[in-house]
Design a protein around this motif. Structure first.
Motif, PDB file in Angstrom:
ATOM      1  N   ARG A  42       0.837  -1.210   0.000  1.00  0.00           N
ATOM      2  CA  ARG A  42       0.000   0.000   0.000  1.00  0.00           C
ATOM      3  C   ARG A  42       0.875   1.264   0.000  1.00  0.00           C
ATOM      4  N   ALA A  97      -2.425  -1.174  -4.878  1.00  0.00           N
ATOM      5  CA  ALA A  97      -1.441  -2.082  -4.261  1.00  0.00           C
ATOM      6  C   ALA A  97      -1.585  -3.485  -4.842  1.00  0.00           C
ATOM      7  N   MET A 130       3.352 -14.901   3.011  1.00  0.00           N
ATOM      8  CA  MET A 130       4.266 -14.935   4.152  1.00  0.00           C
ATOM      9  C   MET A 130       4.772 -16.358   4.404  1.00  0.00           C
ATOM     10  N   ASP A 182      -5.472 -11.271  -6.876  1.00  0.00           N
ATOM     11  CA  ASP A 182      -4.428 -11.760  -5.970  1.00  0.00           C
ATOM     12  C   ASP A 182      -4.227 -13.276  -6.108  1.00  0.00           C
TER      13      ASP A 182
HETATM   14  O1   DC Z   1      -3.580  -7.043   2.999  1.00  0.00           O
HETATM   15  P1   DC Z   1      -3.880  -5.778   2.233  1.00  0.00           P
HETATM   16  O2   DC Z   1      -5.297  -5.763   1.697  1.00  0.00           O
HETATM   17  O3   DC Z   1      -3.536  -4.550   2.987  1.00  0.00           O
HETATM   18  O4   DC Z   1      -2.900  -5.819   0.948  1.00  0.00           O
HETATM   19  C1   DC Z   1      -3.019  -4.903  -0.110  1.00  0.00           C
HETATM   20  C2   DC Z   1      -2.603  -5.592  -1.411  1.00  0.00           C
HETATM   21  O5   DC Z   1      -1.194  -5.888  -1.363  1.00  0.00           O
HETATM   22  C3   DC Z   1      -3.280  -6.930  -1.695  1.00  0.00           C
HETATM   23  O6   DC Z   1      -4.453  -6.798  -2.458  1.00  0.00           O
HETATM   24  C4   DC Z   1      -2.242  -7.732  -2.410  1.00  0.00           C
HETATM   25  C5   DC Z   1      -0.924  -7.141  -1.975  1.00  0.00           C
HETATM   26  N1   DC Z   1      -0.172  -7.990  -1.059  1.00  0.00           N
HETATM   27  C6   DC Z   1       0.607  -8.972  -1.621  1.00  0.00           C
HETATM   28  O7   DC Z   1       0.600  -9.163  -2.830  1.00  0.00           O
HETATM   29  N2   DC Z   1       1.406  -9.732  -0.820  1.00  0.00           N
HETATM   30  C7   DC Z   1       1.409  -9.571   0.507  1.00  0.00           C
HETATM   31  N3   DC Z   1       2.202 -10.336   1.266  1.00  0.00           N
HETATM   32  C8   DC Z   1       0.567  -8.593   1.100  1.00  0.00           C
HETATM   33  C9   DC Z   1      -0.223  -7.812   0.287  1.00  0.00           C
END
Ligand code: DC
Length: 233
Positions: A42, A97, A130, A182
């Motif tokens: 973000r 994002a 993660m 995603d």
């Molecule tokens: O969890 P969030 O909605 O705040 O995350 C925003 C965007 O960031 C989400 O739509 C995909 C990306 N994101 C990602 O690709 N990998 C991550 N580890 C965390 C978020």
């Protein structure tokens, strides 16, 4: 790679599933550090907007990701010394994002920054990759989800509480679109990996979800202790 001996609890899941709230509470219960990895994506989106960077300029976006000047402090997030805690939570920022998160160079640029959060006594982190990419050796991996309708309701409540205008039907549509983007991207897609436990919070309170994670973590610690004992000469 993250330090092997420092325990990590990796909570991945879709947008607005409540994984951030649960992860923060678990971190607090255990006295662990907390990383909201989505905030980093973000922040890249916010900085790209501020600098009017073209969303198709992958090189520039990766450069922004690499050079982010961020401070996480007391539940607040500062970008170049400006408090952007609320500014990064808008739907527009989330959608941007999600779009730029599909670019591998942006993800690579954020990898070491995320791993640097792995410090004693432990880390609880939430995001999409993660457990699969950033902390593959995590002591506990969870895929936390809820129905899209419940997530839209939760997001609506969150936004209204912050004084941000929202429409539940639009939020539901955005959540479904974001899930699709995603989940279907080439790199580090959102998915439940085989070594992650499924936590469906559709019918659970936050406390119930928190307790489920804590119980699994105790179990994981007991298993690790047992394996070490068995291996000991
Ligand atoms: O969890 P969030 O909605 O705040 O995350 C925003 C965007 O960031 C989400 O739509 C995909 C990306 N994101 C990602 O690709 N990998 C991550 N580890 C965390 C978020």
């Amino acid at each position: 790679m993250p330090t092997q001996n420092i325990p990590v609890i990796a909570i991945d899941g879709p947008s607005a599933s409540g994984k951030g709230t649960v992860a923060q509470l678990v971190a607090k219960s255990l006295g662990f550090h907390y990383l909201d990895s989505g905030a980093l994506y973000r922040l890249v989106a916010l900085k790209a907007t501020q600098t009017q960077t073209d969303i198709s300029n992958i090189k520039k976006l990766a450069e922004i990701a690499r050079n982010l000047e961020v401070i996480f402090s007391d539940n607040k997030i500062f970008l170049e010394n400006n408090n952007v805690t609320d500014a990064i939570r808008t739907e527009e920022c989330g959608i941007l994002a999600s779009n730029l998160a599909s670019y591998p160079p942006v993800r690579v640029a954020l990898t070491d920054r995320q791993r640097a959060f792995c410090q004693t006594p432990g880390l609880v982190t939430d995001g999409r990759d993660m457990g699969s990419v950033i902390f593959p050796n995590a002591a506990l991996k969870i895929f936390l989800t809820a129905s899209a309708e419940i997530r839209a309701q939760r997001r609506y409540k969150q936004l209204i509480e912050k004084g941000i205008n929202a429409n539940i039907a639009v939020l539901l549509q955005d959540i479904q679109k974001r899930d699709e983007r995603d989940s279907n991207r080439q790199v580090a897609p959102l998915q439940q990996n085989t070594d992650a436990k499924l936590l469906d919070t559709t019918a659970l309170s936050i406390t119930q979800a928190q307790n489920a994670v804590l119980a699994w973590y105790s179990e994981a610690c007991a298993n690790i202790a047992f394996e070490l004992k068995v291996k000991a000469p």
